[in-house]
Design an enzyme around this catalytic site. Structure first.
Site, mmCIF file in Angstrom:
data_model
loop_
_atom_site.group_PDB
_atom_site.id
_atom_site.type_symbol
_atom_site.label_atom_id
_atom_site.label_comp_id
_atom_site.label_asym_id
_atom_site.label_seq_id
_atom_site.Cartn_x
_atom_site.Cartn_y
_atom_site.Cartn_z
ATOM 1 N N LYS A 1 1.220 -1.292 -0.004
ATOM 2 C CA LYS A 1 -0.106 -0.024 -0.090
ATOM 3 C C LYS A 1 0.682 1.290 0.016
ATOM 4 O O LYS A 1 0.540 2.255 -0.629
ATOM 5 C CB LYS A 1 -0.842 0.071 1.141
ATOM 6 C CG LYS A 1 -1.728 1.169 1.335
ATOM 7 C CD LYS A 1 -2.721 1.089 2.515
ATOM 8 C CE LYS A 1 -3.406 2.543 2.676
ATOM 9 N NZ LYS A 1 -4.614 2.164 3.493
ATOM 10 N N HIS B 1 -10.056 -28.848 -34.573
ATOM 11 C CA HIS B 1 -10.949 -27.241 -34.342
ATOM 12 C C HIS B 1 -12.093 -27.853 -33.390
ATOM 13 O O HIS B 1 -13.376 -27.482 -33.363
ATOM 14 C CB HIS B 1 -11.767 -26.946 -35.604
ATOM 15 C CG HIS B 1 -10.854 -26.540 -36.827
ATOM 16 N ND1 HIS B 1 -9.688 -25.569 -36.526
ATOM 17 C CD2 HIS B 1 -10.749 -27.053 -38.126
ATOM 18 C CE1 HIS B 1 -8.830 -25.670 -37.668
ATOM 19 N NE2 HIS B 1 -9.673 -26.551 -38.618
#
Length: 508
Positions: A135, A269
């Site tokens: 932070k 595919h």
């Protein structure tokens, strides 16, 4: 003098990093095992309790949860009131935090680990310090990854660490703690679909591109390994897998794990183009190849037995993208490795099947469902026609029912008991898929004994009529249409045996 707090479970590179910090003029604070390692290396180290004036307590559960630590991390260095408060409380700022967390992941991966043992590996102080440091990354360097030790030392030696690098380190901290918490939440969760869904994934590799060459992509794997998955396959030969390769491999593996007998699955595919079963893997290959000798070109192949040289020599004659098997004999590998770009992967297919949840991304959200691992057998079928299927047809219907659930909807499979002959996938109407599958199958050996499987019900009787007109004498479909009676009547009229599986298998 600047201050660094080091408290790590993973001691990789720790001593060298601490020595580098000392050389840069840092005072070292530490705890527990980390402190002992540093002291043993003759590095001057200050115990954290000398700063907090409290001993470690509760079997080490409380060490660094103290204002003397977190105020030292969170104070804004450019805020006079913050710095005055530190001075008033006689708190020295901490400028660098190096923490990696208790090994929760490694613990829960151990066989038969108890919940009590897992809970003891939930780190509290570590994430708290990291988050405080991250932070305040404008002033504090937060490190969670040993790979960052040397870059940080290099940056310190060159002068002040720039804000872009600090932000990068802070980002990595929050990613790491988020993943850590996600694993804990998943371990403790007992709801199938909880109100919030934190997920933990780790980057496995960057990809050259995505589905198309203009799309960027990367491959992530679950933080806890999924045994029977493309993410756990070991690549033995060939160029890197692409985005489309990975999706096709996943589709092929999902089909392959349906079978315990020797089986070969070919995928193009995302759809199977040939599946063959046999008493030996070479014959299974022969059947998968004969199922569609055109579409298999450039295909992905999964074999659930070791690849022998005879099978390898047959596969070597074709252009294939990928071959996955539990192993390859040395001679088989030598034959296949002659093609430098052919990917050869090994994967343990004996890993127990798990009922997992699967996720699909959509714009703005995520769809999550139980994987479709239901396997219908002849015992589940309801014969709905006057004509009864033969024992041989029932066996073929079972096989067709297995394959059709792995074909994109609308899905139709024409097959014998050991081989697919024709597959119709992804059409916008069902009779279109029927036509494609039958036209692909009708001139192949074995067609006289072929059955037809449908992933969903027939909304009209036209599919039954077309199939019967082209020699199909047995059909499996789930049933459930308001016009089921029309399809049954057409089957009775044309002498076709029809069974209902009772379960739809859409795949989109």
């Amino acid at each position: 003098m600047k201050t660094a707090l080091l408290s790590v479970s993973d001691k990789t590179g720790l001593v060298e990093f601490a020595q580098g910090l000392v050389a840069q003029g840092y005072r070292i604070l530490s705890t527990g095992g980390t402190q002992k390692v540093l002291a043993a290396a003759n590095i001057a180290v200050t115990p954290v309790e000398d700063v907090t004036h409290f001993p470690e307590m509760l079997d080490g559960r409380v060490k660094t949860l103290h204002p003397a630590i977190h105020a030292a991390l969170l104070a804004k260095r450019d805020d006079p009131e913050h710095m005055a408060t530190l001075a008033q409380q006689k708190i020295t700022p901490i400028d660098l935090v190096c923490v990696n967390l208790y090994p929760f992941k490694q613990t829960i991966m151990q066989p038969a680990v108890t919940e009590a043992a897992a809970i003891e590996q939930i780190d509290i102080g570590g994430p708290s310090m990291l988050r405080s440091a991250a932070k305040n990354f404008a002033a504090v360097l937060p490190l969670v990854d040993p790979a960052d030790y040397q870059p940080v030392l290099t940056a310190l030696a060159a002068g002040e660490v720039d804000q872009a690098f600090r932000r990068q380190l802070a980002t990595k901290v929050f990613q790491h703690t988020a993943s850590y918490d996600a694993l804990i939440a998943d371990y403790l969760n007992t709801e199938e679909f909880p109100a919030t869904l934190p997920l933990a994934y780790e980057k496995k590799q960057a990809l050259r591109y995505g589905e198309n060459s203009h799309q960027k992509a990367a491959f992530y794997q679950t933080a806890l390994p999924e045994p029977y998955s493309i993410a756990q396959a070991q690549q033995l030969h060939g160029k890197e897998l692409s985005y489309n390769n990975i999706k096709d491999c996943d589709a092929a593996l999902r089909i392959s794990r349906e079978f315990s007998q020797p089986a070969v699955v070919a995928v193009k595919h995302m759809n199977p183009c040939g599946v063959g079963l046999a008493a030996d893997i070479e014959t299974a290959w022969d059947r998968a190849f004969a199922a569609d000798s055109t579409s298999i070109f450039g295909g992905i192949i999964v074999l659930n037995r070791e690849v022998d040289v005879a099978t390898a020599e047959k596969m070597h004659q074709l252009f294939l993208e990928i071959i996955i098997a539990p192993s390859f004999t040395p001679d088989a590998f030598a034959v296949l490795a002659q093609k430098k770009n052919l990917r050869l992967l090994s994967l343990d297919i004996s890993a127990p099947e798990q009922t997992e949840l699967e996720s699909v991304s959509v714009l703005g959200g995520l769809l999550r469902q139980e994987a479709d691992q239901v396997h219908e057998t002849a015992a589940d079928f309801e014969v709905v026609t006057k004509k009864q299927p033969t024992a041989a047809q029932l066996k073929a219907l079972e096989f067709g029912q297995i394959i059709v659930k792995h074909v994109k909807s609308n899905a139709i499979v024409v097959a014998t008991a050991e081989q697919t002959l024709g597959i119709g996938a992804g059409q916008m109407n069902r009779v279109g898929s029927v036509e494609i599958a039958i036209q692909a199958a009708k001139d192949k050996p074995g067609y006289a004994d072929a059955i037809l499987a449908s992933d969903a019900f027939f909304p009209m009787d036209d599919s039954v009529a077309y199939a019967a007109a082209h020699g199909i004498t047995a059909i499996v479909q789930p049933g459930g249409s308001i016009k089921d009676k029309d399809s049954i009547a057409k089957a009775d009229e044309l002498g076709v045996a029809m069974v209902f599986s009772g379960r739809r298998h859409f795949r989109h």
